[in-house]
Each structure stands twice: as C-alpha cells, then as structure tokens.
Design a protein around this motif. Structure first.
Motif, PDB file in Angstrom:
ATOM      1  N   THR A  28      -0.911   7.354  -1.066  1.00 16.12           N
ATOM      2  CA  THR A  28      -0.733   5.898  -1.141  1.00 16.12           C
ATOM      3  C   THR A  28      -1.807   5.319  -2.056  1.00 16.12           C
ATOM      4  OG1 THR A  28      -2.113   5.600   0.823  1.00 16.12           O
ATOM      5  CG2 THR A  28       0.275   5.760   1.165  1.00 16.12           C
ATOM      6  N   PRO A  29      -1.515   4.215  -2.736  1.00 14.87           N
ATOM      7  CA  PRO A  29      -2.497   3.656  -3.687  1.00 14.87           C
ATOM      8  C   PRO A  29      -3.742   3.115  -3.010  1.00 14.87           C
ATOM      9  CG  PRO A  29      -0.636   2.167  -3.431  1.00 14.87           C
ATOM     10  CD  PRO A  29      -0.267   3.445  -2.728  1.00 14.87           C
ATOM     11  N   PHE A  30      -3.600   2.656  -1.768  1.00 15.23           N
ATOM     12  CA  PHE A  30      -4.720   2.161  -0.984  1.00 15.23           C
ATOM     13  C   PHE A  30      -4.654   2.790   0.400  1.00 15.23           C
ATOM     14  CE2 PHE A  30      -3.102  -1.650  -3.422  1.00 15.23           C
ATOM     15  CZ  PHE A  30      -3.943  -1.456  -4.513  1.00 15.23           C
ATOM     16  N   ASP A  31      -5.671   2.554   1.174  1.00 17.06           N
ATOM     17  CA  ASP A  31      -5.669   2.986   2.562  1.00 17.06           C
ATOM     18  C   ASP A  31      -4.420   2.449   3.277  1.00 17.06           C
ATOM     19  OD1 ASP A  31      -7.358   3.980   5.020  1.00 17.06           O
ATOM     20  OD2 ASP A  31      -6.644   1.964   5.539  1.00 17.06           O
ATOM     21  N   ARG A  32      -3.841   3.252   4.125  1.00 13.88           N
ATOM     22  CA  ARG A  32      -2.610   2.835   4.811  1.00 13.88           C
ATOM     23  C   ARG A  32      -2.806   1.550   5.614  1.00 13.88           C
ATOM     24  NH1 ARG A  32      -1.910   8.068   3.828  1.00 13.88           N
ATOM     25  NH2 ARG A  32       0.220   8.887   3.667  1.00 13.88           N
TER      26      ARG A  32
END
Length: 214
Positions: free
Chosen positions: A74-78
């Motif tokens: 994922t591009p950022f933390d979930r």
C-alpha cells in the motif's frame, strides 16, 4: 502454476484513484447544498441528490476497505488509508445530515450565515479535491499539501465564527417569540458546522501522511 505464481506477486490497489473518486462526490454534494442555499430546489429534491452522491461515496469506501485487506503493498500505512477515507466519508455523511435537517424542519429560507457556511463547505470540498491527487507524490508536493490543509483548518475556523454570529442573531430574533424556530435554526447551524469539522479532520489526516512520508 503461472496463476499460482501471479497470486504470490505483490498487489497494488488504485488507492489514489479511489481517493480522487470520493473527493469528486464531496464536490458534487457541496454544489447541491449550494443549490439549496440559493433556493435552487426544494429540500426534498436536494436531499435526494445528496443521497445519490453519498451512495457513490459508500461504494468507494467499500472498495478502499476491500483493497486494504487484499493489497500487499500500500502507498501509505493501512491505518492512514482507512483514516483518510473515513474522514472524507464523514464529511459527506454530515452534508447529508444537514440536508436532512433542513428538509425535516421545512426550513424554506436559510439565514445569511448558513448560506455563508455552505459556501465555505463548497470551498473545503474543492480544496480537498485539489489536495488528494497531490498525495501521489507526497515528497514533491508536501509544501503545497500543507498549504491546502492549512486552508481547510482556516475554513473550519471561519465556519465556527459564522455559527456563533448566526446563532446569536437567531436567538435575538426568536427567543421571546418563537422558541421552536430558534431550536430549528440551532440544529441546522450545528449540522452545517459539523461538515466543516469533518473537513478539518481530513486536513489532519493528510497532514499526518505528509509528515510520515515527506
């Protein structure tokens, strides 16, 4: 064997596309609220239009939550992803709640301060729609994102001031003659102000992402 191997490869969901799709529903719903403020339709008609936008937003958030569970990279933390889309969804839910209140209480003419708050809501939706695509490259766009989130916070502050001014004016007008009308105005003001609160939450979530990834 090849299909099995493909399933082992890291998967990437189109989170940015989904954020942008949700932001588009915020803009659409805010424009409909402006129609209501300018007497461009009956409260029931406006409510139905915002409900349509809210349904689209619900579809997007379901897609995001599904993608979070299924995506390996994922591009950022979930947690940041779900918090951001959740705060965006709160904004459109609050717009729907405001429209419902106006329809329920059959408020045919919004007070001037209510109309001004609606304009702030429309600007907040537009600012959010501008900010979300910039998340595709946080490192490069961090400064601009902070400027946009600062504007969202500023809009929330302006809405707070208008809420206080409008509520006082309504009290002075109705407290001695029509307490029910004052209660109606107070409820509608509260619902409109909650929309800008939700956009401030969006700003905070975006700022958190910028801080973590720039």
């Amino acid at each position: 064997m090849f299909a099995w191997f493909q399933r082992l490869l890291p998967q990437r969901g189109d989170f940015f596309g989904m954020f942008e799709a949700h932001a588009a529903t915020l803009v659409g719903a805010a424009r409909v609220l402006q129609e209501l403020a300018s007497n461009g339709g009956t409260p029931s008609e406006i409510l139905e239009k915002i409900h349509d936008q809210e349904h689209l937003a619900d579809d997007v958030i379901r897609d995001v939550l599904t993608a979070v569970r299924k995506t390996f990279l994922t591009p950022f933390d979930r947690g940041a992803i779900t918090s951001l889309i959740g705060s965006m969804d709160d904004a459109i839910d609050e717009m729907l709640a405001a429209a419902r209140a106006i329809d329920l209480y059959e408020l045919r003419e919004l007070r001037p301060e209510m109309k001004q708050i609606v304009d702030l809501i429309a600007e907040a939706a537009s600012v959010t729609s501008t900010a979300v695509p910039l998340l595709r490259n946080v490192g490069r766009n961090g400064k601009q994102l902070h400027e946009l989130t600062a504007r969202l916070v500023e809009l929330e502050g302006q809405a707070d001031e208008l809420h206080a001014i409008g509520l006082k004016a309504a009290f002075q007008e109705f407290s001695k003659t029509n307490s029910m009308q004052f209660a109606i105005n107070r409820e509608v003001f509260k619902n409109l102000e909650r929309v800008t609160d939700a956009f401030e939450d969006v700003a905070n979530e975006i700022d958190g992402i910028v801080i973590d990834h720039s």
